[in-house]
Design a protein around this motif. Structure first.
Motif, PDB file in Angstrom:
ATOM      1  N   ALA A 117       0.849  -1.085   0.027  1.00 57.97           N
ATOM      2  CA  ALA A 117       0.136   0.091   0.203  1.00 57.97           C
ATOM      3  C   ALA A 117       0.803   1.163  -0.035  1.00 57.97           C
ATOM      4  O   ALA A 117       0.480   2.271  -0.612  1.00 57.97           O
ATOM      5  N   ALA A 118       1.965   1.271   0.647  1.00 65.10           N
ATOM      6  CA  ALA A 118       2.948   2.160   0.943  1.00 65.10           C
ATOM      7  C   ALA A 118       3.523   2.504  -0.555  1.00 65.10           C
ATOM      8  O   ALA A 118       3.872   3.573  -1.031  1.00 65.10           O
ATOM      9  N   GLY A 119       3.983   1.318  -1.000  1.00 64.16           N
ATOM     10  CA  GLY A 119       4.554   1.654  -2.420  1.00 64.16           C
ATOM     11  C   GLY A 119       3.480   2.092  -3.487  1.00 64.16           C
ATOM     12  O   GLY A 119       4.106   3.006  -4.294  1.00 64.16           O
TER      13      GLY A 119
ATOM     14  N   LYS B 283       3.551   5.762  -3.100  1.00 63.83           N
ATOM     15  CA  LYS B 283       4.682   6.651  -3.396  1.00 63.83           C
ATOM     16  C   LYS B 283       4.417   6.701  -5.094  1.00 63.83           C
ATOM     17  O   LYS B 283       5.084   7.780  -5.501  1.00 63.83           O
ATOM     18  N   ILE B 284       4.269   5.676  -5.622  1.00 61.11           N
ATOM     19  CA  ILE B 284       4.062   5.795  -7.182  1.00 61.11           C
ATOM     20  C   ILE B 284       3.097   6.773  -7.514  1.00 61.11           C
ATOM     21  O   ILE B 284       3.216   7.405  -8.469  1.00 61.11           O
ATOM     22  N   GLU B 285       1.926   6.825  -6.658  1.00 54.97           N
ATOM     23  CA  GLU B 285       0.990   7.971  -6.866  1.00 54.97           C
ATOM     24  C   GLU B 285       1.286   9.452  -6.748  1.00 54.97           C
ATOM     25  O   GLU B 285       1.074  10.016  -7.561  1.00 54.97           O
ATOM     26  N   MET B 286       2.381   9.371  -5.789  1.00 61.14           N
ATOM     27  CA  MET B 286       2.880  10.745  -5.655  1.00 61.14           C
ATOM     28  C   MET B 286       3.711  11.182  -6.945  1.00 61.14           C
ATOM     29  O   MET B 286       3.864  12.475  -7.128  1.00 61.14           O
ATOM     30  N   PHE B 287       4.433  10.308  -7.323  1.00 62.25           N
ATOM     31  CA  PHE B 287       5.020  10.381  -8.816  1.00 62.25           C
ATOM     32  C   PHE B 287       4.130  10.681  -9.941  1.00 62.25           C
ATOM     33  O   PHE B 287       4.343  11.923 -10.500  1.00 62.25           O
TER      34      PHE B 287
ATOM     35  N   TYR C  70       1.718  11.532   2.332  1.00 62.20           N
ATOM     36  CA  TYR C  70       2.768  11.549   1.300  1.00 62.20           C
ATOM     37  C   TYR C  70       4.213  11.675   1.877  1.00 62.20           C
ATOM     38  O   TYR C  70       5.128  11.759   1.075  1.00 62.20           O
ATOM     39  N   SER C  71       4.243  11.769   2.990  1.00 64.24           N
ATOM     40  CA  SER C  71       5.531  12.026   3.717  1.00 64.24           C
ATOM     41  C   SER C  71       6.600  10.537   3.235  1.00 64.24           C
ATOM     42  O   SER C  71       5.929   9.543   3.622  1.00 64.24           O
ATOM     43  N   ASP C  72       7.859  10.996   2.864  1.00 65.58           N
ATOM     44  CA  ASP C  72       8.740   9.913   2.663  1.00 65.58           C
ATOM     45  C   ASP C  72       8.852   8.886   3.816  1.00 65.58           C
ATOM     46  O   ASP C  72       9.038   7.826   3.666  1.00 65.58           O
ATOM     47  N   ALA C  73       8.740   9.312   5.019  1.00 67.03           N
ATOM     48  CA  ALA C  73       8.806   8.586   6.217  1.00 67.03           C
ATOM     49  C   ALA C  73       7.831   7.419   6.303  1.00 67.03           C
ATOM     50  O   ALA C  73       7.969   6.439   6.998  1.00 67.03           O
TER      51      ALA C  73
END
Length: 265
Positions: A169-171, A174-178, A243-246
């Protein structure tokens, strides 16, 4: 009997009339969804210059010409800029689709020129192997960057970055963020000259995404990353709730690469 055959044929024809448009629509939809390329990344672990030469000769003389004949363009081959001992060899192979990938595998087995020129690599004895190991991954290009972009052909360094996530889900987030939050656009605007972005669908260390950017040299690399960190738009999207990278990234690896003389990227 003839009547039964006629009825059966009529039913089948009628069914085909109903199903055919549905199949056509499904094929069109699938083609639209599969517009994104797929990338195969092979990483060779080598122990000495003899192995490196054998693998490089295989790609320069046998594999890349064969790939090109089968519609695979822009095969990239890279060594590490700062290796820890013998360099690893990175091979990036783009495919139009998974169907294309499968078609290439089948046709390479039938390609007599490829098989003949690859004999030293294919038949290296166990006491003198061509390489220590191959680690392979299959990646699907991001929706917002569905095609590879080959940078200008001049002296440059490449950075390949992998972002691992603690959960699928986190992965995906992150793709959604890009894709949806504009992170890819920032890289393009700041002239990172990104080559590809891919989600690893088969391979080690999943879930992860991998991308490649380029720079003139190490100084340019440092300047570009500073401009990225200082960019107002990046600061804005990186602080959006969720959307925090942490939260989304558990590990980042960065590998600096140099293209070999015959690399098509």
């Amino acid at each position: 009997m003839k009547r039964r055959s006629f009825v059966k044929a009529s039913v089948m024809a009628g069914t085909a009339t109903i199903i055919s448009p549905m199949i056509s629509k499904a094929v069109i939809k699938d083609n639209q969804q599969e517009a994104a390329e797929f990338y195969e990344l092979r990483v060779y672990t080598l122990k000495n210059d003899i192995q490196q030469k054998l693998v490089e000769d295989f790609y320069s003389q046998a594999a890349i010409p064969a790939f090109n004949r089968l519609g695979v363009k822009n095969v990239g081959v890279f060594t590490e800029l700062i290796p820890a001992g013998q360099t690893r060899l990175f091979v990036l192979i783009p495919y139009h689709s998974l169907v294309h990938f499968n078609d290439v595998i089948i046709k390479l087995e039938q390609d007599k020129v490829f098989q003949q020129k690859g004999i030293p690599y294919f038949t290296a004895p166990a006491i003198k192997p061509a390489y220590e190991r191959i680690e392979s991954s299959i990646m699907k290009a991001f929706a917002h960057a569905p095609k590879m972009v080959v940078p200008p052909n001049k002296s440059r360094i490449f950075e390949m970055r992998q972002y691992q996530s603690a959960s699928e889900a986190a992965g995906k987030k992150k793709i959604e963020m890009f894709n949806d939050q504009g992170e890819i656009d920032i890289f393009k605007r700041l002239d990172f000259k990104p080559v590809f972005w891919g989600e690893t669908i088969i391979g080690p260390s999943r879930p992860n995404l991998t991308y490649m950017v380029t720079f003139d040299d190490q100084e340019a690399k440092a300047a570009h990353w500073k401009s990225f960190i200082d960019d107002p738009e990046w600061k804005k999207i990186s602080t959006v709730d969720g959307y925090s990278d942490a939260l989304l990234v558990s590990k980042i690896t960065s590998t600096l690469l140099l293209p070999v003389a015959y690399s098509q990227i």
